[in-house]
Enzyme design. Structure first.
Site, PDB file in Angstrom:
ATOM      1  CE1 TYR A 128       9.271   2.011  53.931  1.00 17.44           C
ATOM      2  CE2 TYR A 128      10.444   0.259  55.081  1.00 17.44           C
ATOM      3  CZ  TYR A 128       9.665   0.685  54.021  1.00 17.44           C
ATOM      4  OH  TYR A 128       9.263  -0.220  53.069  1.00 17.44           O
ATOM      5  CG  ASN A 150      11.265 -14.061 100.599  1.00 21.38           C
ATOM      6  OD1 ASN A 150      10.530 -14.705  99.878  1.00 21.38           O
ATOM      7  ND2 ASN A 150      12.427 -14.498 101.021  1.00 21.38           N
ATOM      8  CG  HIS A 210      20.342 -13.462 102.982  1.00 22.25           C
ATOM      9  ND1 HIS A 210      20.749 -14.320 103.967  1.00 22.25           N
ATOM     10  CD2 HIS A 210      19.442 -14.165 102.232  1.00 22.25           C
ATOM     11  CE1 HIS A 210      20.131 -15.484 103.847  1.00 22.25           C
ATOM     12  NE2 HIS A 210      19.331 -15.412 102.789  1.00 22.25           N
ATOM     13  NE  ARG A 263       6.534   6.008  53.606  1.00 22.21           N
ATOM     14  CZ  ARG A 263       6.729   4.907  52.867  1.00 22.21           C
ATOM     15  NH1 ARG A 263       5.776   4.004  52.752  1.00 22.21           N
ATOM     16  NH2 ARG A 263       7.865   4.711  52.258  1.00 22.21           N
ATOM     17  CE1 TYR A 304      12.829 -21.445 103.885  1.00 21.17           C
ATOM     18  CE2 TYR A 304      11.650 -19.434 103.335  1.00 21.17           C
ATOM     19  CZ  TYR A 304      12.806 -20.190 103.317  1.00 21.17           C
ATOM     20  OH  TYR A 304      13.939 -19.692 102.736  1.00 21.17           O
ATOM     21  CG  PHE A 340       9.906 -15.418  96.282  1.00 25.68           C
ATOM     22  CD1 PHE A 340      10.609 -16.025  95.248  1.00 25.68           C
ATOM     23  CD2 PHE A 340       9.363 -16.228  97.265  1.00 25.68           C
ATOM     24  CE1 PHE A 340      10.765 -17.403  95.184  1.00 25.68           C
ATOM     25  CE2 PHE A 340       9.520 -17.609  97.218  1.00 25.68           C
ATOM     26  CZ  PHE A 340      10.222 -18.194  96.173  1.00 25.68           C
ATOM     27  CD  GLU A 355      16.563 -19.606  96.944  1.00 21.15           C
ATOM     28  OE1 GLU A 355      17.410 -18.851  96.441  1.00 21.15           O
ATOM     29  OE2 GLU A 355      16.244 -19.577  98.148  1.00 21.15           O
TER      30      GLU A 355
END
Length: 520
Positions: free
Chosen positions: A281, A197, A85, A284, A55, A329, A413
């Protein structure tokens, strides 16, 4: 701490990573890592010659993983992936974050499982060393299959494309290469995929969050202690014996810090045996609330450190005959932690706002709205509106991005982490938190004025004096935004924490935490 870090063999921490980004430590490739890098690069070349389908080496990407790529086109494939990309949108991320991305990518690639060439790795280090930082848009990553879009923009300059920040200017990468007499890198098989990646966008935001939230946690204890003094609160709830009965690490640490900060206070001694049975609170329960946020921070720090020393690209190359297409990834391990820590940061702001409100109420001997002339003057009525607005904005940012997943890549994906959004949201919450803390510091320092001539403990007095160098006592109404911005600067620059720590050393007071709570 050494002045040199060896990529691929040394253990990287958030603190070391930040020091490399700041130029305080130089990162280099040692001989052992260089040998592993070269060996992995040779194995990838063997894969190309063997025609064995692997791949991203000799196949297309994503849903095109079944498409064979010829040997002559394997280099063009890697150039194309960087181009196609690069689809990020929005404003550029901070330059420090982009630099951390490069540092963390080098650490991952230098371990010798990614098939990157030594020449490409050297060029990335050149960018780091010369502070030539790629322009990376903030939006576009879904946090699985790697942070594809931001990493693509990050490494466009390697092939002479995209833009960089250099000497205070935003210019074309090709112009910088020409200035330095460098040619674009010629990417070989798998290199483009190895570059994009990975989880380095998510990771860089995590690294910076580890630092920023650590500072905010330390500030929360100091400012909270000042608020307690202004409200004449009790230190009894910080007794070590109490917290040994419920021994969370963060809770014990905060209780010990608050006790140390308030040790020897005249204000504290002045109301021993008073009729108040217990405090609200927000005073404290500081060990429990601040401590819970510290526990969350500790979890993020531990996971970030694992990621800093991991290999997160795909496929992983063990040899020419043994490569695995896996899912290292996927950003989920960090995404969930970042979402959790977003809640932790928001809660620090939430409890700080409650203390501001409490100081405004006119209880415990304080004047209403912390002004002696309320009516003509509104005093500190309205700054708490700002904390309320910021607290609510933070609540809207607490929805976990990692709880959602939108399938991508034609279903290949089909589950993604959205961790990039988790990381960016966390920093938005910390931005708001730092302003909330600045406003509480304004309230706390003003409340302490009504306890004079009594003094607090040495560290608290030193911090109060620092405030007064920049923000005078409030007697009449003025533009409080100016005061808030001054105090915000004291917090974000680290001056308040530095003052506290230096005074602690002078007075032999231990404010240091255990090693696990430090970022180096």
């Amino acid at each position: 701490m050494s002045n040199t870090f060896f990529y691929g063999t040394d253990h990287l921490t958030s603190g070391i990573c930040l020091a490399i980004a700041a130029g305080k430590i130089k990162g280099v490739i040692p001989p052992e890592a260089a040998e592993n890098i070269q060996s992995s690069w040779e194995e990838v070349k063997k894969i190309v010659l063997s025609q064995q389908p692997v791949y991203g080496v000799n196949t297309g990407f994503g849903p095109l993983c079944d498409t064979h790529i010829s040997e002559k086109d394997t280099s063009l494939l890697q150039i194309n992936i960087l181009k196609s990309h690069s689809v990020g949108v929005g404003n550029p991320i901070p330059q420090e974050i982009a630099k951390i991305m490069m540092i963390t990518k080098v650490q991952a690639l230098a371990q010798g499982y990614s098939g990157i060439s030594p020449v490409t790795l050297d060029r990335i280090i050149w960018h780091i060393d010369h502070d030539i930082i790629p322009v990376v848009p903030e939006k576009g990553s879904v946090g699985a299959s790697g942070d594809l879009a931001p990493l693509s923009h990050l490494f466009l300059p390697l092939i002479g494309l995209g833009e960089v920040f250099h000497k205070g200017e935003r210019i074309k990468s090709s112009q910088v290469l020409e200035e330095y007499g460098l040619a674009p890198v010629s990417l070989g098989p798998k290199e483009g995929l190895a570059l994009i990646n990975g989880t380095q966008f998510i990771l860089a935001f995590a690294v910076k969050a580890v630092e920023r939230l650590n500072n905010a946690l330390d500030a929360a204890d100091i400012i909270g202690a000042m608020s307690l003094e202004g409200l004449t609160g009790s230190t009894r709830p910080f007794d070590e014996r109490l917290h040994q009965l419920r021994p969370y690490k963060g809770t014990k640490l905060v209780a010990a810090r608050l006790s140390a900060l308030l040790e020897g206070s005249e204000i504290g001694r002045s109301h021993i045996g008073c009729s108040r049975v217990q405090d609200p609170y927000s005073i404290r329960c500081m060990p429990q609330v601040h401590g819970a946020s510290r526990n969350a921070w500790l979890h993020l720090k531990e996971l970030t450190e694992i990621e800093l020393n991991s290999v997160t690209d795909n496929p992983i190359i063990f040899s020419a005959e043994d490569s695995i297409s896996g899912g290292n990834f996927h950003g989920q391990p960090l995404a969930m932690a970042l979402d959790y820590v977003t809640v932790a940061a928001a809660e620090l702001g939430n409890i700080a706002d409650r203390r501001c409100y409490l100081m405004n109420e006119g209880k415990y001997g304080l004047p209403k709205l912390l002004t002696a002339d309320a009516g003509l003057n509104s005093g500190l009525m309205i700054p708490q509106y700002t904390t309320a607005a910021l607290v609510t904005e933070n609540k809207t940012l607490c929805f976990p991005a990692s709880a959602d997943s939108v399938p991508t890549s034609l279903g290949q994906e089909d589950h993604v982490s959205m961790g990039s959004i988790s990381g960016r949201k966390l920093h938005q919450v910390i931005d708001n938190l730092e302003y909330i803390q600045a406003i509480e510091l304004l309230y706390a320092s003003q409340a302490m004025e009504f306890r004079r001539p009594l003094l607090s403990a040495p560290i608290i007095e030193a911090c109060h004096q620092l405030v007064r160098k920049h923000v005078p006592v409030i007697e009449d109404d003025r533009i409080f935004a100016d005061d808030i911005n001054q105090l915000h600067q004291l917090l974000t620059s680290g001056i308040l924490l530095k003052t506290a720590n230096e005074n602690a050393q002078l007075n032999h007071i231990n404010l240091k935490s255990d090693d696990e709570f430090r970022i180096y």
